[in-house]
Write a protein that holds these residues in place. Sequence first.
Motif, PDB file in Angstrom:
ATOM      1  N   VAL A   1     -35.302 -33.744 -39.103  1.00 25.88           N
ATOM      2  CA  VAL A   1     -35.934 -33.311 -40.336  1.00 25.88           C
ATOM      3  C   VAL A   1     -36.798 -34.445 -40.874  1.00 25.88           C
ATOM      4  O   VAL A   1     -36.389 -35.611 -40.860  1.00 25.88           O
ATOM      5  N   VAL A   2     -37.998 -34.091 -41.342  1.00 19.74           N
ATOM      6  CA  VAL A   2     -38.797 -35.084 -42.063  1.00 19.74           C
ATOM      7  C   VAL A   2     -39.056 -34.540 -43.464  1.00 19.74           C
ATOM      8  O   VAL A   2     -38.994 -33.338 -43.685  1.00 19.74           O
ATOM      9  N   GLY A   3     -39.336 -35.441 -44.394  1.00 16.00           N
ATOM     10  CA  GLY A   3     -39.687 -34.986 -45.730  1.00 16.00           C
ATOM     11  C   GLY A   3     -38.876 -35.633 -46.817  1.00 16.00           C
ATOM     12  O   GLY A   3     -38.519 -36.799 -46.716  1.00 16.00           O
ATOM     13  N   TYR A   4     -38.569 -34.859 -47.814  1.00 22.39           N
ATOM     14  CA  TYR A   4     -37.914 -35.250 -49.065  1.00 22.39           C
ATOM     15  C   TYR A   4     -38.812 -36.135 -49.925  1.00 22.39           C
ATOM     16  O   TYR A   4     -39.168 -37.251 -49.573  1.00 22.39           O
ATOM     17  N   ILE A   5     -39.190 -35.548 -51.036  1.00 25.02           N
ATOM     18  CA  ILE A   5     -40.041 -36.225 -51.993  1.00 25.02           C
ATOM     19  C   ILE A   5     -39.181 -36.684 -53.156  1.00 25.02           C
ATOM     20  O   ILE A   5     -39.326 -37.783 -53.670  1.00 25.02           O
ATOM     21  N   ASN A   6     -38.273 -35.803 -53.579  1.00 23.12           N
ATOM     22  CA  ASN A   6     -37.477 -36.077 -54.768  1.00 23.12           C
ATOM     23  C   ASN A   6     -36.162 -36.709 -54.369  1.00 23.12           C
ATOM     24  O   ASN A   6     -35.418 -36.173 -53.556  1.00 23.12           O
ATOM     25  N   THR A   7     -35.871 -37.852 -54.963  1.00 20.51           N
ATOM     26  CA  THR A   7     -34.652 -38.578 -54.644  1.00 20.51           C
ATOM     27  C   THR A   7     -33.417 -37.696 -54.822  1.00 20.51           C
ATOM     28  O   THR A   7     -32.530 -37.681 -53.975  1.00 20.51           O
ATOM     29  N   GLY A   8     -33.381 -36.929 -55.908  1.00 22.02           N
ATOM     30  CA  GLY A   8     -32.228 -36.073 -56.180  1.00 22.02           C
ATOM     31  C   GLY A   8     -32.004 -35.055 -55.076  1.00 22.02           C
ATOM     32  O   GLY A   8     -30.871 -34.851 -54.614  1.00 22.02           O
ATOM     33  N   VAL A   9     -33.084 -34.419 -54.623  1.00 20.06           N
ATOM     34  CA  VAL A   9     -32.969 -33.407 -53.572  1.00 20.06           C
ATOM     35  C   VAL A   9     -32.478 -34.064 -52.283  1.00 20.06           C
ATOM     36  O   VAL A   9     -31.621 -33.531 -51.583  1.00 20.06           O
ATOM     37  N   ALA A  10     -33.016 -35.235 -51.970  1.00 20.32           N
ATOM     38  CA  ALA A  10     -32.605 -35.932 -50.753  1.00 20.32           C
ATOM     39  C   ALA A  10     -31.114 -36.230 -50.793  1.00 20.32           C
ATOM     40  O   ALA A  10     -30.389 -35.944 -49.838  1.00 20.32           O
ATOM     41  N   LEU A  11     -30.644 -36.761 -51.926  1.00 16.66           N
ATOM     42  CA  LEU A  11     -29.235 -37.127 -52.017  1.00 16.66           C
ATOM     43  C   LEU A  11     -28.342 -35.901 -51.897  1.00 16.66           C
ATOM     44  O   LEU A  11     -27.258 -35.956 -51.329  1.00 16.66           O
ATOM     45  N   ALA A  12     -28.800 -34.769 -52.430  1.00 14.12           N
ATOM     46  CA  ALA A  12     -27.979 -33.554 -52.385  1.00 14.12           C
ATOM     47  C   ALA A  12     -27.946 -32.945 -50.983  1.00 14.12           C
ATOM     48  O   ALA A  12     -26.967 -32.325 -50.592  1.00 14.12           O
ATOM     49  N   SER A  13     -29.026 -33.112 -50.216  1.00 14.53           N
ATOM     50  CA  SER A  13     -29.139 -32.383 -48.950  1.00 14.53           C
ATOM     51  C   SER A  13     -28.661 -33.147 -47.725  1.00 14.53           C
ATOM     52  O   SER A  13     -28.272 -32.549 -46.722  1.00 14.53           O
ATOM     53  N   GLN A  14     -28.694 -34.478 -47.796  1.00  9.68           N
ATOM     54  CA  GLN A  14     -28.487 -35.271 -46.582  1.00  9.68           C
ATOM     55  C   GLN A  14     -27.096 -35.142 -45.980  1.00  9.68           C
ATOM     56  O   GLN A  14     -26.934 -35.244 -44.768  1.00  9.68           O
ATOM     57  N   ARG A  15     -26.123 -34.903 -46.831  1.00  7.16           N
ATOM     58  CA  ARG A  15     -24.745 -34.781 -46.363  1.00  7.16           C
ATOM     59  C   ARG A  15     -24.623 -33.806 -45.185  1.00  7.16           C
ATOM     60  O   ARG A  15     -23.907 -34.053 -44.210  1.00  7.16           O
ATOM     61  N   PHE A  16     -25.383 -32.698 -45.265  1.00  4.23           N
ATOM     62  CA  PHE A  16     -25.263 -31.651 -44.249  1.00  4.23           C
ATOM     63  C   PHE A  16     -25.790 -32.131 -42.902  1.00  4.23           C
ATOM     64  O   PHE A  16     -25.207 -31.848 -41.863  1.00  4.23           O
ATOM     65  N   PHE A  17     -26.896 -32.881 -42.954  1.00  4.35           N
ATOM     66  CA  PHE A  17     -27.452 -33.392 -41.701  1.00  4.35           C
ATOM     67  C   PHE A  17     -26.567 -34.498 -41.130  1.00  4.35           C
ATOM     68  O   PHE A  17     -26.393 -34.608 -39.923  1.00  4.35           O
ATOM     69  N   GLN A  18     -26.022 -35.287 -42.023  1.00  4.39           N
ATOM     70  CA  GLN A  18     -25.114 -36.343 -41.600  1.00  4.39           C
ATOM     71  C   GLN A  18     -23.931 -35.727 -40.838  1.00  4.39           C
ATOM     72  O   GLN A  18     -23.576 -36.179 -39.752  1.00  4.39           O
ATOM     73  N   ASP A  19     -23.360 -34.658 -41.406  1.00  2.97           N
ATOM     74  CA  ASP A  19     -22.212 -34.004 -40.758  1.00  2.97           C
ATOM     75  C   ASP A  19     -22.613 -33.333 -39.451  1.00  2.97           C
ATOM     76  O   ASP A  19     -21.829 -33.286 -38.507  1.00  2.97           O
ATOM     77  N   ALA A  20     -23.848 -32.793 -39.418  1.00  3.42           N
ATOM     78  CA  ALA A  20     -24.281 -32.075 -38.209  1.00  3.42           C
ATOM     79  C   ALA A  20     -24.888 -33.015 -37.176  1.00  3.42           C
ATOM     80  O   ALA A  20     -25.358 -32.565 -36.135  1.00  3.42           O
TER      81      ALA A  20
END
Lengths: 379, 291
Positions: A77-96
């Motif tokens: 995945v590339v992207g994430y502009i907003n720090t808040g969105v990045a922090l909320a979403s990354q957990r899922f990729f980390q687990d996967a």
Amino acid sequence: MAADPIKIGVDGPFTGGSSSMGVSMRDGVRLAAEEINKSGGVMGRQIQLVERDDEGKNERGVQIAQEFINKEKVVAVVGYINTGVALASQRFFQDAKIPVLNNVATGSIITHQFDKDPENYVFRNAAHDSIQAPMIVEEAVTRRGYKKVAILADSTNYGQLGREDLEKALKAKGITPVAVEKFNIKDVDMTAQLLKSKEAGAEAVLTYGIGPELAQIANGMTKLGWKVPIIGSWTLAMANFIDNAGPGGDGARMPQTFIQEPTTPKRKAFIDNFVKTFKPKNNRMDSPVSAAQGYDSIYLLAAAIKQAGNTEGPKIKAALEDLKTPVEGVVTTYTKPFSKDDHDAITANIPVFGEVKGGRVIFANAEDQKSAGTVRLKK
Amino acid sequence: MQILTQLIFSGIALGMIYAVIAFGYQLTFATSDTLNFGQGDALMLGALVGLTLVGLGVNYWLMIPIVCLFGAVQGAVVERIGVRPAIKIKSEFGWIMSTIALGIIFKNVAENVWGRDDLKFPSPLPESPLKFLNANVLPMEILVVGGALLMMLAVEFFNRKTIYGKAVVATFNDRDAAKLMGINTGLVITFSYALSSMTAAFAGVLIAPLTLTGATMGAVLGLKAFAVAIIGGLTSGMGIVVGGIILGIAETTTGFYLSTGYKDVPGLVLLLIVLAVRPAGLFGKTAIKKV
């Protein structure tokens, strides 16, 4: 039979207050993917972008992350502009175990969210706030000699984390800001914040916010007839700040990893191609930094996939942490950009100061302009 | 002293922005006991249509009546498809959902037409501030305050002095009795919605040079205006003006004297106090509802 395409998720706000960054990033990503595909793709496979608009909302980001993993089965995945969105979403990729390459969001903790885990799948090629905040302070305090500064930051994750970084950087210089004020997204009146800073005797205003509200700060200054320099995070280069602040925004300075000037052949080709393909208004990229970093992120990823010879997450991650061949991007040339413990490709020596002038961002310092042709490498 | 004057001036300008929007809530409440929760979106549509017209080269002052006409049509549409069916079946709450739904639809349409970025509305007046009692005021702020007052006076005059206005007042006082007296109450209600959206559209082009213009501009402003309508009283035009100014000044002074982080708190605390002590609002009339 043609090989399956390589699916890469692209997540950013393509609508809303941060969209000038999101759309520029997406366009940069598209440009890079198209170039790679034209020259035969990666390992003979085409890159296929899966683009989703997170609207700058944390909950949308989480939904999209799950869609990327479970339905689209993206390899990275590339992207994430907003720090808040990045922090909320990354957990899922980390687990996967799917690598994420943040190409815009600057919150310092983004690449350190999973420091406790044995493996970290989050990378970044953007100048994080612990780089930017000291730069802002350096510019205001050391170079221009302001001892009294006010901080105006918005009430989001981005603004408040940035404010902390600014206060830390000021403290290192032995300075306490004379005023620290907050504002909300969509606030239309900044009188109270500005009056407080003015009364406290601020000689400069340091900002951490995004375009529309930053423009309200500049407009509020015009109204109060109070003109002090605005120095802030890189978001002062957003088109919606420059356009909405008008002449009031002239002179605002911010750290930039990329300024829309053809200082090297590679950058010239990128800018020309971008302007030709997407035809931005007045030939000005809405957010040159986002476009450039978005563009580079795809090349970094492509290099890692090529080196891994495989699209499995852990293999790509291992390749990213140990890139054998340098990747020539438009921000810099990435020679060993990441290691096991360092997932940030941009270091403090890379960004330069930009200044808003006549509706565009230009080099603030003559010496930076002169040396712009030399690519600044990671130290 | 100079600071306080400045805060009060900015507060009044801000408060009048809220008040012009709140005025629209009051207009429909007066005839049909219903509110258009899409008021903020009517404002946004007015501002964006105005921006497009100005972009096409229409003069700012000429553009205003066109936008008002657009607002009136938009309001009538909302009443016809959103509110009338609910009134007809005597649904207490149907109109709430349908006006909110229409507001969302308008916002999404606007996003598709104009994009979701905030745009600059060119100011028709000079952008350099005037000095007044040692405080700075933008010419545009004076225009907002003056324009808003004029608009409210015009509507009040209409309601009190003309025969059509009397029909509106009669519908407000007792809808069924007014109907028996031969007043086409359905038409009066449609008219009040048209008028309310018209004021919102007018407010939109009036305030747009001060705020930024964009599809999402209505959300926060509409909410603040709603608080103003409750504080001032939904039945009083005078109350709306006072309520707006109170909220505006509360925000700027709290921001300065207390903390900019708590800027929005006193307004909402005030809202709760008013609801607890005088549920009809500071200037509202309390009516006993027979069931």
